[in-house]
Design a protein around this motif. Structure first.
Motif, short mmCIF file in Angstrom:
data_model
loop_
_atom_site.label_atom_id
_atom_site.label_comp_id
_atom_site.label_asym_id
_atom_site.label_seq_id
_atom_site.Cartn_x
_atom_site.Cartn_y
_atom_site.Cartn_z
N ILE A 63 0.83 -1.21 0.00
CA ILE A 63 0.00 0.00 0.00
C ILE A 63 0.86 1.25 0.00
CG2 ILE A 63 -0.25 0.08 2.51
CD1 ILE A 63 -3.27 0.91 1.84
N LEU A 64 0.45 2.24 -0.79
CA LEU A 64 1.10 3.55 -0.81
C LEU A 64 0.25 4.57 -0.05
CD1 LEU A 64 2.39 4.33 -4.43
CD2 LEU A 64 3.72 4.08 -2.36
N ILE A 65 -1.06 4.59 -0.37
CA ILE A 65 -1.94 5.60 0.20
C ILE A 65 -3.38 5.09 0.12
CG2 ILE A 65 -2.17 6.81 -2.01
CD1 ILE A 65 -2.20 9.44 -0.41
N SER A 66 -4.21 5.50 1.07
CA SER A 66 -5.62 5.12 1.01
C SER A 66 -6.49 6.34 1.31
CB SER A 66 -5.94 3.99 1.99
OG SER A 66 -5.78 4.41 3.31
N SER A 67 -7.75 6.24 0.93
CA SER A 67 -8.70 7.32 1.20
C SER A 67 -8.98 7.38 2.70
CB SER A 67 -10.00 7.10 0.42
OG SER A 67 -10.60 5.89 0.79
N LYS A 68 -9.49 8.50 3.14
CA LYS A 68 -9.75 8.68 4.57
C LYS A 68 -10.72 7.63 5.11
CE LYS A 68 -8.60 13.50 4.79
NZ LYS A 68 -8.96 14.77 4.27
N ASP A 69 -11.72 7.27 4.29
CA ASP A 69 -12.69 6.26 4.74
C ASP A 69 -12.23 4.83 4.46
OD1 ASP A 69 -13.05 5.99 2.01
OD2 ASP A 69 -15.18 6.54 2.03
N ARG A 70 -11.04 4.69 3.89
CA ARG A 70 -10.40 3.40 3.59
C ARG A 70 -11.19 2.54 2.58
NH1 ARG A 70 -5.98 3.83 6.26
NH2 ARG A 70 -5.83 4.29 8.44
N LYS A 78 -12.40 -7.51 1.10
CA LYS A 78 -13.17 -6.69 2.03
C LYS A 78 -13.92 -5.57 1.31
CE LYS A 78 -10.12 -7.67 5.85
NZ LYS A 78 -9.01 -7.23 6.66
N GLY A 79 -13.87 -5.58 -0.03
CA GLY A 79 -14.62 -4.60 -0.81
C GLY A 79 -13.90 -3.29 -1.07
N VAL A 80 -12.62 -3.22 -0.74
CA VAL A 80 -11.84 -1.99 -0.99
C VAL A 80 -11.46 -1.94 -2.47
CG1 VAL A 80 -9.73 -0.73 -0.40
CG2 VAL A 80 -10.93 -2.02 1.37
N PHE A 81 -11.71 -0.79 -3.10
CA PHE A 81 -11.30 -0.57 -4.48
C PHE A 81 -9.81 -0.26 -4.48
CE2 PHE A 81 -10.46 2.32 -8.04
CZ PHE A 81 -10.91 1.54 -9.09
N ILE A 82 -9.05 -1.05 -5.22
CA ILE A 82 -7.58 -0.94 -5.22
C ILE A 82 -7.08 -0.65 -6.63
CG2 ILE A 82 -5.43 -2.22 -4.88
CD1 ILE A 82 -6.90 -3.78 -2.68
N VAL A 83 -6.15 0.30 -6.71
CA VAL A 83 -5.42 0.57 -7.94
C VAL A 83 -3.96 0.24 -7.65
CG1 VAL A 83 -4.66 2.37 -9.53
CG2 VAL A 83 -7.01 2.39 -8.69
N VAL A 84 -3.42 -0.72 -8.39
CA VAL A 84 -2.02 -1.10 -8.22
C VAL A 84 -1.19 -0.44 -9.32
CG1 VAL A 84 -0.35 -2.99 -8.12
CG2 VAL A 84 -2.68 -3.35 -7.27
N ALA A 85 -0.26 0.45 -8.92
CA ALA A 85 0.67 1.05 -9.87
C ALA A 85 1.66 -0.05 -10.25
CB ALA A 85 1.38 2.24 -9.23
N GLY A 86 1.57 -0.52 -11.50
CA GLY A 86 2.29 -1.73 -11.87
C GLY A 86 3.53 -1.55 -12.72
N ILE A 87 3.42 -0.74 -13.78
CA ILE A 87 4.51 -0.63 -14.74
C ILE A 87 4.68 0.83 -15.16
CG2 ILE A 87 5.32 -1.25 -17.06
CD1 ILE A 87 3.77 -3.86 -16.81
N ARG A 103 -10.99 3.14 -0.72
CA ARG A 103 -10.18 3.14 -1.94
C ARG A 103 -8.71 3.23 -1.53
NH1 ARG A 103 -13.50 4.19 -6.28
NH2 ARG A 103 -11.92 5.07 -7.63
N ALA A 104 -7.84 2.59 -2.32
CA ALA A 104 -6.41 2.60 -1.98
C ALA A 104 -5.56 2.47 -3.23
CB ALA A 104 -6.08 1.47 -1.01
N ILE A 105 -4.35 3.01 -3.14
CA ILE A 105 -3.37 2.87 -4.21
C ILE A 105 -2.21 2.05 -3.66
CG2 ILE A 105 -1.77 4.05 -5.76
CD1 ILE A 105 -3.74 6.42 -5.72
N TYR A 106 -1.90 0.97 -4.36
CA TYR A 106 -0.79 0.08 -4.02
C TYR A 106 0.28 0.22 -5.09
CZ TYR A 106 -3.40 -2.54 -0.42
OH TYR A 106 -4.07 -2.92 0.72
#
Length: 131
Positions: A7-14, A94-103, A16-19
């Motif tokens: 994980i890099l960062i997540s929204s305040k309500d958790r 757990k239903g969290v929307f995740i965006v993985v920075a991949g390439i 959504r997150a960026i990995y």
């Protein structure tokens, strides 16, 4: 192909997150940290994603075929160096929307996706991430 991400960062309500992809982490982070412009643009795009705000000029799907329907791109400085961070969208158990920075693709040369971009997008489309 199973890959790991952190994980890099997540929204305040958790909700959504960026990995970030573990194997490509250094290259991506070096690009972001390269200068103030890159840091600001990454923060701006991340804030859009975490707040669920649509802006296809900065973050959009790279829907080139059925295998890549979850691949997106963070778009940096169109008309200049035109870099991309290709990402994969997914939901956690757990239903969290995740965006993985991949390439990282540091310099896209044309408006259309060339064979190089298509190869990177297809490659990322095949990755399966463990969160």
């Amino acid at each position: 192909m199973k890959r790991t991400c952190k994980i890099l960062i997540s929204s305040k309500d958790r909700s959504r997150a960026i990995y970030i992809d573990e194997l490509n982490k250094e290259e991506i982070l070096n690009f972001i940290r390269q200068d103030e412009r890159h840091r600001k643009k990454f923060k701006y795009i991340s804030d859009l994603i975490l707040s669920n705000t649509k802006n296809t000029e900065l973050y959009d799907k790279e829907d080139i075929n059925k295998f890549c329907k979850d691949v997106t791109a963070m778009k940096f400085f169109k008309g200049q160096e035109n870099a991309r961070i290709y990402c994969k969208e997914m939901k956690s158990d757990k239903g969290v929307f995740i965006v993985v920075a991949g390439i990282l693709h540091s310099r896209k040369k044309s408006q259309k996706n060339s064979s190089k971009e298509k190869t990177l997008i297809n490659k990322l489309g095949k990755y399966e991430y463990e969160v």
